[in-house]
Design an enzyme around this catalytic site. Sequence first.
Site, PDB file in Angstrom:
ATOM      1  N   GLU A 172       0.798  -1.224   0.000  1.00  0.00           N
ATOM      2  CA  GLU A 172       0.000   0.000   0.000  1.00  0.00           C
ATOM      3  C   GLU A 172       0.831   1.273   0.000  1.00  0.00           C
ATOM      4  O   GLU A 172       0.769   2.066   0.946  1.00  0.00           O
ATOM      5  CB  GLU A 172      -0.974   0.006   1.189  1.00  0.00           C
ATOM      6  CG  GLU A 172      -1.908  -1.191   1.201  1.00  0.00           C
ATOM      7  CD  GLU A 172      -3.010  -1.081   2.242  1.00  0.00           C
ATOM      8  OE1 GLU A 172      -3.026  -0.111   3.012  1.00  0.00           O
ATOM      9  OE2 GLU A 172      -3.877  -1.968   2.255  1.00  0.00           O
ATOM     10  N   GLU A 368      -5.165  -8.713   1.089  1.00  0.00           N
ATOM     11  CA  GLU A 368      -5.795  -8.350   2.366  1.00  0.00           C
ATOM     12  C   GLU A 368      -7.273  -8.119   2.141  1.00  0.00           C
ATOM     13  O   GLU A 368      -7.658  -7.433   1.186  1.00  0.00           O
ATOM     14  CB  GLU A 368      -5.224  -7.043   2.962  1.00  0.00           C
ATOM     15  CG  GLU A 368      -3.853  -7.144   3.533  1.00  0.00           C
ATOM     16  CD  GLU A 368      -3.388  -5.819   4.151  1.00  0.00           C
ATOM     17  OE1 GLU A 368      -4.232  -5.011   4.598  1.00  0.00           O
ATOM     18  OE2 GLU A 368      -2.159  -5.612   4.183  1.00  0.00           O
TER      19      GLU A 368
HETATM   20  C1  GBH Z   1      -4.393  -2.003   5.518  1.00  0.00           C
HETATM   21  O1  GBH Z   1      -4.486  -0.637   5.280  1.00  0.00           O
HETATM   22  C2  GBH Z   1      -3.015  -2.262   6.002  1.00  0.00           C
HETATM   23  O2  GBH Z   1      -2.209  -2.865   5.002  1.00  0.00           O
HETATM   24  C3  GBH Z   1      -2.942  -3.067   7.268  1.00  0.00           C
HETATM   25  O3  GBH Z   1      -1.661  -2.954   7.818  1.00  0.00           O
HETATM   26  C4  GBH Z   1      -4.026  -2.587   8.203  1.00  0.00           C
HETATM   27  O4  GBH Z   1      -3.903  -3.140   9.485  1.00  0.00           O
HETATM   28  C5  GBH Z   1      -5.336  -2.958   7.588  1.00  0.00           C
HETATM   29  O5  GBH Z   1      -5.459  -2.451   6.292  1.00  0.00           O
HETATM   30  C6  GBH Z   1      -6.527  -2.490   8.394  1.00  0.00           C
HETATM   31  O6  GBH Z   1      -6.546  -1.112   8.523  1.00  0.00           O
HETATM   32  O7  GBH Z   1      -8.750   8.585   3.442  1.00  0.00           O
HETATM   33  O8  GBH Z   1      -7.376   8.966   5.408  1.00  0.00           O
HETATM   34  O9  GBH Z   1      -9.650   8.229   5.657  1.00  0.00           O
HETATM   35  C7  GBH Z   1      -5.721  -0.012   5.355  1.00  0.00           C
HETATM   36  C8  GBH Z   1      -6.128   0.664   4.084  1.00  0.00           C
HETATM   37  C9  GBH Z   1      -6.552   2.779   3.122  1.00  0.00           C
HETATM   38  C10 GBH Z   1      -7.924   2.045   4.919  1.00  0.00           C
HETATM   39  C11 GBH Z   1      -6.991   4.196   3.377  1.00  0.00           C
HETATM   40  C12 GBH Z   1      -8.356   3.463   5.183  1.00  0.00           C
HETATM   41  C13 GBH Z   1      -8.849   5.601   4.125  1.00  0.00           C
HETATM   42  C14 GBH Z   1      -7.875   6.502   4.793  1.00  0.00           C
HETATM   43  N1  GBH Z   1      -6.606   2.000   4.331  1.00  0.00           N
HETATM   44  N2  GBH Z   1      -8.321   4.231   3.969  1.00  0.00           N
HETATM   45  S1  GBH Z   1      -8.441   8.195   4.822  1.00  0.00           S
END
Ligand code: GBH
Length: 463
Positions: A172, A368
């Site tokens: 990511e 994931e």
């Molecule tokens: C993943 O990221 C990670 O790879 C993992 O480590 C983590 O624990 C898991 O998911 C659960 O969170 O626009 O600022 O509101 C999460 C992916 C992408 C989710 C951005 C939240 C919106 C952020 N994220 N998304 S924001």
Amino acid sequence: TAVQATQGRLTFPSTFWWGAATAAYQIEGSVSADGRTPSIWDTFASQPGRIDGGDTGATSTAHYLRYREDVKLMAELGLSAYRFSVAWPRVRRAGGAGWNEAGLDFYDRLVDELLAAGVRPVATLYHWDLPQELEDTGGWTSRDTALRFGEYAAAVATRLGDRVAMWNTLNEPWCSAFLGYGTGGHAPGRRGHVGALTATHHLLLAHGLGVAALRAAGVTGQVSVALNAGAVRPLTPAPADADAARRIDGLLNRIFFDPILRGVYPSDTIEDTKDLTDWHFVRPSDLATISAPIDAVCVNYYQPDLVSAAPAGELDHNTPYPTAQAVRFHPTPGPVTHMGWSVDPTGLRDLLVRIRRDYGDVPVYVTENGAAYDDRVGPDGGIEDPERIDYLRAHLAAVHEAIAAGVDLRGYFVWSLLDNFEWAFGFSRRFGLIHVDYATLQRTVKASGRWYSEAIAGNAIDV
Ligand code: GBH
């Protein structure tokens, strides 16, 4: 056809990988053991106000010490693959001279333990834990960090390259760039949209240099990268809303997919951001490096985005998306998880179908997918999490639909194997198939873990 659906039972291809995923800083603990140096997440978590409850990953699930027990649990679940990340600060020596063999030894032992248990090792080289010393010289806003990543990838590949089934260079990069350097909600906590775009390019360059290093080392496994991609939907068909969706799709999805799979940045995104930056940090040969052939595309999916043009005058000054202050994000109707994220498996199917439509018939893995829920202790003392079972069943059904629609989908990894350190949310959110009692470090397989295990055993889900 590749898959079958009979009488409410969806059967998966016989070669399907049933996996679970974790990341180093979220589970390992032992942050100063065996020569590990500090990462940006150690620093960030030590700063007041950054993490809910002041939590840190200093101990977490103590997987570094308990990995044998955890691999045993994976074997009990019947996992065919386990996705972990290698901590760069365990492998890099302070000052950057040579490699820390003791750090590499840990992953060597883990990989051997997995293979002995019949579980395929899937290794991510960078899941957000940049060595603090590299942040001190500019972090991902510095081109040099990408070059250092290539060297690190070579060191890990030399050690593990004969046994890892699949590699993810990065996890990511959107989060590293847009949350780490854009909003500051993730480590290193820097804010600024130009920095986020600069970091994006250097992360993509690091990916390309990582692919080159893995190939040069002759790794036997597949080489890929994990992107937090998602379907972006306009609230209404009105042109202004469609344009908001196009803009966000560019800055979330195409800004990564296009350079990696086509060797170009999306021209509309370059145009959208031209008042912020002229993208001078992109050098002529970079896109050839970034677009080196990979063996599969890996996506992490949680929820779709629903967007519209904001009413005139309404600006979101905290948006992670550069030049998208005038885009409003909407909750999607329906249930949400404990993160507040909507449960929408159609977004996963649409994403997978879109990848095939726009980028061709490439092998795809969902590296994931999962949900945070509060667990309950049932009458028999077991951990009950029926919402997670429903979530996984619905998303696996969406994966099945994508396969039936022709997507070459090879495997699925639940986030996460264990409850763990959920970044800015600390230990307040639980994503695991396995419950962790942080006081005793005891592991207990949840009802969802038992459900997943049955699905794996039958290579099918009942819907
Ligand atoms: C993943 O990221 C990670 O790879 C993992 O480590 C983590 O624990 C898991 O998911 C659960 O969170 O626009 O600022 O509101 C999460 C992916 C992408 C989710 C951005 C939240 C919106 C952020 N994220 N998304 S924001």
